[in-house]
Design a protein around this motif. Structure first.
Motif, PDB file in Angstrom:
ATOM      1  N   PHE A 163       0.748  -1.541  -0.135  1.00  0.00           N
ATOM      2  CA  PHE A 163       0.064   0.100  -0.110  1.00  0.00           C
ATOM      3  C   PHE A 163       0.356   1.568   0.006  1.00  0.00           C
ATOM      4  N   GLN A 164       2.283   1.486   0.352  1.00  0.00           N
ATOM      5  CA  GLN A 164       3.105   2.548   0.797  1.00  0.00           C
ATOM      6  C   GLN A 164       3.613   2.629  -0.739  1.00  0.00           C
ATOM      7  N   TYR A 198      -3.939   5.470   9.039  1.00  0.00           N
ATOM      8  CA  TYR A 198      -3.821   5.634   7.834  1.00  0.00           C
ATOM      9  C   TYR A 198      -3.853   4.297   6.938  1.00  0.00           C
ATOM     10  N   ILE A 199      -3.658   3.622   7.074  1.00  0.00           N
ATOM     11  CA  ILE A 199      -3.099   2.366   6.422  1.00  0.00           C
ATOM     12  C   ILE A 199      -4.075   1.134   6.829  1.00  0.00           C
ATOM     13  N   ALA A 200      -4.442   0.768   7.737  1.00  0.00           N
ATOM     14  CA  ALA A 200      -5.462   0.077   8.442  1.00  0.00           C
ATOM     15  C   ALA A 200      -7.139   0.909   7.607  1.00  0.00           C
ATOM     16  N   ARG A 260      -6.666  10.273  10.970  1.00  0.00           N
ATOM     17  CA  ARG A 260      -5.807   9.620   9.764  1.00  0.00           C
ATOM     18  C   ARG A 260      -6.596   7.970   9.272  1.00  0.00           C
ATOM     19  N   PHE A 261      -7.051   7.739  10.430  1.00  0.00           N
ATOM     20  CA  PHE A 261      -8.156   5.958   9.547  1.00  0.00           C
ATOM     21  C   PHE A 261      -9.691   6.634   9.201  1.00  0.00           C
ATOM     22  N   CYS A 262      -9.979   7.703   9.321  1.00  0.00           N
ATOM     23  CA  CYS A 262     -10.673   8.205   7.886  1.00  0.00           C
ATOM     24  C   CYS A 262     -10.089   8.346   6.844  1.00  0.00           C
ATOM     25  N   GLU A 263      -8.735   9.327   6.458  1.00  0.00           N
ATOM     26  CA  GLU A 263      -8.229   9.743   5.413  1.00  0.00           C
ATOM     27  C   GLU A 263      -7.870   8.115   4.677  1.00  0.00           C
ATOM     28  N   GLY A 264      -8.032   7.281   5.506  1.00  0.00           N
ATOM     29  CA  GLY A 264      -7.085   5.982   4.864  1.00  0.00           C
ATOM     30  C   GLY A 264      -8.886   5.532   3.756  1.00  0.00           C
TER      31      GLY A 264
END
Length: 287
Positions: free
Chosen positions: A45-46, A116-118, A225-229
């Motif tokens: 993902f990165q 974010y990744i999650a 960050r979770f929302c951004e992901g």
């Protein structure tokens, strides 16, 4: 007169629309070791070249580096996404009951941008045919949809803190309230809740402030960050538009066991055709 209640859109229909934009002509390859699913997911993902709009091609390899499956026909991809959802649920990014987890504050996860990744992994799993997360608490889901929520005392995952706050909530006199507050003084100072208790009426407001800090305010940065992901592939936008459709995918809901589900648990292996055993088995199977 028109109904004021919007019709619930089937979530499969929404996800089908989102997945229709995925290109099947190009692929993003993921090399995954089952003993290090999260590390493999992060690498994939990165990457600068990673594009969630491209089909995911997964290759599992054992510890010796031998390929288990050379071609991804969908099975390896779904298996990878299933393992990934299980890994995220067990990670230090979440805390609480097994099927009802809230966000936790983990410095490593925050520093490495795991939240974010999650979020991205969950969005990708939903659109690319993988399993839903199905482990978030109603509190987190409500926060995702509305941006605000009133958490409950039971949302506190730290058992030691929970017991202390329960004692505060059960105080019936000002003296009891001051005694139950004593073990929490350092915590209250850090949470911005330290103030003199002038009457027993101050109790409920204090408990509310503690719960709000512990469950919501403390994890604001991870939540953002979770929302951004989750915005990946337009998933969060659709969740907010159709919360009733997505709730069963994000929050665990126990289902009544049906005869068909029990039937699906078994694979029948009959004896050779024409044998006496086969005839008897076919009679038993009907039951």
């Amino acid at each position: 007169m028109e109904s004021q209640i919007a019709e619930k859109v089937p979530v499969q229909e929404i996800l089908l629309e989102l997945s229709s934009k995925i290109s099947t002509k190009r692929q993003c390859k993921f090399n995954i070791n089952r003993s290090a699913v999260w590390e493999g997911a992060m690498r994939g993902f990165q990457r600068v070249s990673y594009d969630p709009n491209l089909m995911i091609c997964v290759k599992f390899s054992d510890d010796m580096g031998r390929n288990e499956e050379g071609v991804d026909l969908g099975g390896p991809r779904r298996e990878f996404l299933r393992l990934l959802m299980e890994t995220i649920a067990r990670s230090p990014m979440f805390e609480g009951k097994e099927n009802s987890k809230n966000l936790a504050l983990d410095s490593t996860a925050l520093r490495e941008d795991w939240y974010y990744i999650a979020g991205k992994a969950i969005a990708v799993s939903l659109v690319h045919g993988g399993p839903p997360p199905n482990f978030l608490s109603p509190t987190v889901f409500c926060l995702l949809v509305n941006g605000s929520v009133n958490p409950k005392l039971e949302d506190i995952a730290d058992t030691e803190l929970l017991e202390k706050v329960k004692k505060v909530s059960e105080s019936t006199t000002l003296e009891d309230l001051e005694k139950s507050n004593a073990p929490l003084l350092d915590y209250l100072a850090n949470a911005g809740c330290l103030r003199p208790m002038r009457s027993i009426r101050d109790r409920d407001l204090l408990v509310q402030d503690i719960v709000m800090f512990q469950v919501i305010h403390r994890v604001q940065s991870p939540f953002q960050r979770f929302c951004e992901g989750l915005k990946t592939l337009g998933v969060l936008d659709q969740v907010r538009r159709h919360p009733d459709s997505f709730r069963p995918l994000f929050c665990y809901e126990p289902n009544t066991l049906t005869a068909d589900q029990v039937d699906d648990l078994f694979s029948i292996r009959l004896s050779p055709e024409g044998s006496n055993k086969r005839a008897a088995e076919e009679m038993v199977v009907t039951f």
